[in-house]
Motif scaffolding. Structure first.
Motif, PDB file in Angstrom:
ATOM      1  N   UNK A  20       0.826  -1.207   0.000  1.00 32.62           N
ATOM      2  CA  UNK A  20       0.000   0.000   0.000  1.00 32.62           C
ATOM      3  C   UNK A  20       0.864   1.262   0.000  1.00 32.62           C
ATOM      4  N   UNK A  21       1.992   1.225   0.693  1.00 35.98           N
ATOM      5  CA  UNK A  21       2.889   2.377   0.692  1.00 35.98           C
ATOM      6  C   UNK A  21       3.418   2.640  -0.719  1.00 35.98           C
ATOM      7  N   UNK A  22       3.835   1.583  -1.395  1.00 32.05           N
ATOM      8  CA  UNK A  22       4.361   1.729  -2.755  1.00 32.05           C
ATOM      9  C   UNK A  22       3.273   2.229  -3.704  1.00 32.05           C
ATOM     10  N   UNK A  23       2.061   1.725  -3.569  1.00 30.30           N
ATOM     11  CA  UNK A  23       0.965   2.191  -4.427  1.00 30.30           C
ATOM     12  C   UNK A  23       0.729   3.687  -4.228  1.00 30.30           C
ATOM     13  N   UNK A  24       0.712   4.140  -2.984  1.00 29.06           N
ATOM     14  CA  UNK A  24       0.502   5.567  -2.714  1.00 29.06           C
ATOM     15  C   UNK A  24       1.630   6.413  -3.292  1.00 29.06           C
ATOM     16  N   UNK A  47      -2.087  14.826  -1.842  1.00 25.83           N
ATOM     17  CA  UNK A  47      -2.326  14.933  -0.395  1.00 25.83           C
ATOM     18  C   UNK A  47      -2.842  13.619   0.186  1.00 25.83           C
ATOM     19  N   UNK A  48      -3.909  13.067  -0.376  1.00 23.96           N
ATOM     20  CA  UNK A  48      -4.450  11.813   0.165  1.00 23.96           C
ATOM     21  C   UNK A  48      -3.471  10.647   0.043  1.00 23.96           C
ATOM     22  N   UNK A  49      -2.778  10.470  -1.094  1.00 19.20           N
ATOM     23  CA  UNK A  49      -1.779   9.396  -1.146  1.00 19.20           C
ATOM     24  C   UNK A  49      -0.616   9.614  -0.169  1.00 19.20           C
ATOM     25  N   UNK A  50      -0.219  10.872   0.051  1.00 18.51           N
ATOM     26  CA  UNK A  50       0.855  11.145   1.009  1.00 18.51           C
ATOM     27  C   UNK A  50       0.411  10.785   2.423  1.00 18.51           C
ATOM     28  N   UNK A  51      -0.829  11.127   2.762  1.00 18.53           N
ATOM     29  CA  UNK A  51      -1.360  10.745   4.079  1.00 18.53           C
ATOM     30  C   UNK A  51      -1.429   9.222   4.189  1.00 18.53           C
ATOM     31  N   UNK A  52      -1.905   8.558   3.137  1.00 19.26           N
ATOM     32  CA  UNK A  52      -1.972   7.101   3.137  1.00 19.26           C
ATOM     33  C   UNK A  52      -0.600   6.464   3.300  1.00 19.26           C
ATOM     34  N   UNK A  53       0.398   6.989   2.596  1.00 21.72           N
ATOM     35  CA  UNK A  53       1.757   6.457   2.710  1.00 21.72           C
ATOM     36  C   UNK A  53       2.291   6.657   4.125  1.00 21.72           C
ATOM     37  N   UNK A  54       2.040   7.811   4.714  1.00 24.72           N
ATOM     38  CA  UNK A  54       2.510   8.070   6.088  1.00 24.72           C
ATOM     39  C   UNK A  54       1.850   7.120   7.083  1.00 24.72           C
ATOM     40  N   UNK A  55       0.552   6.896   6.919  1.00 28.21           N
ATOM     41  CA  UNK A  55      -0.163   5.991   7.828  1.00 28.21           C
ATOM     42  C   UNK A  55       0.372   4.566   7.712  1.00 28.21           C
ATOM     43  N   UNK A  56       0.545   4.085   6.482  1.00 30.60           N
ATOM     44  CA  UNK A  56       1.032   2.709   6.326  1.00 30.60           C
ATOM     45  C   UNK A  56       2.491   2.581   6.768  1.00 30.60           C
ATOM     46  N   UNK A  57       3.306   3.613   6.562  1.00 30.33           N
ATOM     47  CA  UNK A  57       4.680   3.577   7.074  1.00 30.33           C
ATOM     48  C   UNK A  57       4.686   3.541   8.598  1.00 30.33           C
TER      49      UNK A  57
END
Length: 126
Positions: A20-24, A47-57
């Motif tokens: 999921x991080x890579x997809x974002x 913005x939304x993919x960056x938030x998603x990447x931060x959450x999954x990281x």
């Protein structure tokens, strides 16, 4: 080494969170490449993919050390396998193919079947 169900679940989560991080990150990269040729919104593509990447990281950092080690080793093994298959990325990446006669999967190193070919096969059989 004995894997408990907690470590096994963490190992599976490692793969999911990494994917999921890579997809974002890929969505953000897509925006950077296509922002001049297509009308893309900053909210949906940055913005939304960056938030998603931060959450999954962040969730990756909450996994057990054992799961992180096993997951990292598995990821490295997969990358080394890809390096070997592509001879150091000098050959195209492998693509899965479907046998036209019986629908069985051929060797992974054969040519890919295009969606148009699949549509033609379905219309001929239908």
């Amino acid at each position: 080494m004995f894997l408990t169900t907690d470590i096994a679940f963490s190992f599976i989560n490692f793969g999911a969170f990494t994917g999921f991080t890579v997809v974002n990150i890929c969505v953000i990269a897509f925006y950077v490449r296509k922002r001049t040729t297509a009308p893309l919104t900053v909210l949906g593509y940055v913005i939304l993919p960056a938030v998603g990447a931060c959450v999954t990281l962040y969730m990756l950092t909450r996994l057990s050390t054992t799961a992180l080690i096993i997951g990292s080793c598995w990821l490295a093994a997969g990358f080394l396998w890809l390096l070997w298959l592509t001879r150091g990325f000098r050959r195209p990446t492998p693509a899965m193919s479907v046998d036209e006669t019986g629908g069985e999967i051929d060797d992974i190193r054969t040519r890919p079947v295009r969606a148009v070919e699949l549509d033609q096969d379905l219309s001929e059989k239908g």
